[in-house]
Design a protein around this motif. Structure first.
Motif, PDB file in Angstrom:
ATOM      1  N   THR A 157     -12.263  -3.463   5.727  1.00 19.95           N
ATOM      2  CA  THR A 157     -10.882  -3.782   5.366  1.00 19.95           C
ATOM      3  C   THR A 157      -9.921  -3.030   6.276  1.00 19.95           C
ATOM      4  O   THR A 157      -8.931  -3.589   6.754  1.00 19.95           O
ATOM      5  CB  THR A 157     -10.611  -3.431   3.889  1.00 19.95           C
ATOM      6  N   LEU A 158     -10.208  -1.780   6.521  1.00 22.34           N
ATOM      7  CA  LEU A 158      -9.353  -0.973   7.383  1.00 22.34           C
ATOM      8  C   LEU A 158      -9.357  -1.511   8.818  1.00 22.34           C
ATOM      9  O   LEU A 158      -8.302  -1.645   9.445  1.00 22.34           O
ATOM     10  CB  LEU A 158      -9.801   0.491   7.359  1.00 22.34           C
ATOM     11  N   LYS A 159     -10.531  -1.841   9.326  1.00 20.10           N
ATOM     12  CA  LYS A 159     -10.608  -2.419  10.673  1.00 20.10           C
ATOM     13  C   LYS A 159      -9.837  -3.736  10.747  1.00 20.10           C
ATOM     14  O   LYS A 159      -9.121  -3.994  11.717  1.00 20.10           O
ATOM     15  CB  LYS A 159     -12.069  -2.633  11.081  1.00 20.10           C
ATOM     16  N   ARG A 189       6.348  -5.420   7.037  1.00 23.46           N
ATOM     17  CA  ARG A 189       5.063  -4.740   7.190  1.00 23.46           C
ATOM     18  C   ARG A 189       3.920  -5.726   7.042  1.00 23.46           C
ATOM     19  O   ARG A 189       3.995  -6.686   6.285  1.00 23.46           O
ATOM     20  CB  ARG A 189       4.916  -3.648   6.126  1.00 23.46           C
ATOM     21  N   VAL A 190       2.854  -5.459   7.767  1.00 23.89           N
ATOM     22  CA  VAL A 190       1.641  -6.249   7.649  1.00 23.89           C
ATOM     23  C   VAL A 190       0.883  -5.768   6.411  1.00 23.89           C
ATOM     24  O   VAL A 190       0.710  -4.568   6.217  1.00 23.89           O
ATOM     25  CB  VAL A 190       0.752  -6.090   8.913  1.00 23.89           C
ATOM     26  N   GLN A 191       0.487  -6.695   5.586  1.00 22.19           N
ATOM     27  CA  GLN A 191      -0.278  -6.333   4.392  1.00 22.19           C
ATOM     28  C   GLN A 191      -1.650  -7.001   4.473  1.00 22.19           C
ATOM     29  O   GLN A 191      -1.756  -8.161   4.844  1.00 22.19           O
ATOM     30  CB  GLN A 191       0.452  -6.774   3.120  1.00 22.19           C
ATOM     31  N   THR A 192      -2.683  -6.259   4.159  1.00 29.38           N
ATOM     32  CA  THR A 192      -4.054  -6.764   4.170  1.00 29.38           C
ATOM     33  C   THR A 192      -4.615  -6.594   2.770  1.00 29.38           C
ATOM     34  O   THR A 192      -4.509  -5.509   2.188  1.00 29.38           O
ATOM     35  CB  THR A 192      -4.907  -5.989   5.198  1.00 29.38           C
ATOM     36  N   LEU A 220      -5.941  -3.178   0.610  1.00 26.33           N
ATOM     37  CA  LEU A 220      -5.352  -1.895   0.985  1.00 26.33           C
ATOM     38  C   LEU A 220      -4.064  -1.679   0.194  1.00 26.33           C
ATOM     39  O   LEU A 220      -3.222  -2.571   0.144  1.00 26.33           O
ATOM     40  CB  LEU A 220      -4.998  -1.857   2.474  1.00 26.33           C
ATOM     41  N   PRO A 221      -3.897  -0.510  -0.384  1.00 29.30           N
ATOM     42  CA  PRO A 221      -2.628  -0.208  -1.051  1.00 29.30           C
ATOM     43  C   PRO A 221      -1.487  -0.259  -0.024  1.00 29.30           C
ATOM     44  O   PRO A 221      -1.671   0.065   1.150  1.00 29.30           O
ATOM     45  CB  PRO A 221      -2.817   1.222  -1.576  1.00 29.30           C
ATOM     46  N   ALA A 268       1.138   3.348   6.425  1.00 29.32           N
ATOM     47  CA  ALA A 268       0.790   4.535   7.220  1.00 29.32           C
ATOM     48  C   ALA A 268      -0.127   4.158   8.377  1.00 29.32           C
ATOM     49  O   ALA A 268       0.041   4.636   9.509  1.00 29.32           O
ATOM     50  CB  ALA A 268       0.133   5.586   6.333  1.00 29.32           C
ATOM     51  N   VAL A 269      -1.091   3.295   8.115  1.00 27.11           N
ATOM     52  CA  VAL A 269      -2.013   2.857   9.168  1.00 27.11           C
ATOM     53  C   VAL A 269      -1.255   2.051  10.221  1.00 27.11           C
ATOM     54  O   VAL A 269      -1.481   2.217  11.423  1.00 27.11           O
ATOM     55  CB  VAL A 269      -3.197   2.051   8.571  1.00 27.11           C
TER      56      VAL A 269
END
Length: 140
Positions: free
Chosen positions: A4-6, A96-99, A102-103, A109-110
């Protein structure tokens, strides 16, 4: 979580790349219509400058405050053909990009890290070539 982070990092880079390409296209379109893209404005308490965005040439500068700045702009651009770079950038989608997964705070922050972080570190983490990360991080 790692996948998810990637994915979020890739989403941020791809979104930035698309926005920057849109800004470049808009800038080129305005220039092809005869507009000159300028930057500058108030600097400090009374200083100001007007700079050609493309060439970085200082077109005018002074220390007589906002009235002097506006007068110089009118004198140098009587046909009102100049477009301030900020006006083009204001057209950008700055959401902002939201995935999913992810909170919102972590995603933000990422995103900040991805756009301002070390390209080599980011490339290593997501498996992209460093040059591609640098290209996708670039500003228009």
């Amino acid at each position: 979580m790692s996948d998810t982070l990637k994915q979020h990092i890739e989403n941020v880079l791809e979104d930035n790349f698309a926005v920057m390409n849109g800004t470049r296209r808009r800038t080129e379109e305005l220039e092809s219509q005869g507009h000159r893209i300028v930057t500058g404005g108030p600097v400090g308490e009374d200083g100001w400058d007007i700079i050609d965005w493309r060439t970085n040439e200082i077109l005018a500068a002074g220390d007589g405050g906002l009235d002097e700045y506006e007068a110089a702009g009118k004198r140098l651009d009587p046909e009102n053909n100049w477009v301030h770079r900020d006006a083009i950038l204001e057209e950008e989608d700055d959401s902002r990009v939201q995935t999913d997964g992810l909170p919102e705070g972590l995603a933000a922050a990422v995103e900040d890290w991805v756009l301002d972080g070390d390209p080599e570190e980011i490339a290593e983490y997501i498996g992209w070539p460093v040059g591609k990360v640098e290209e996708y991080q670039a500003e228009a």
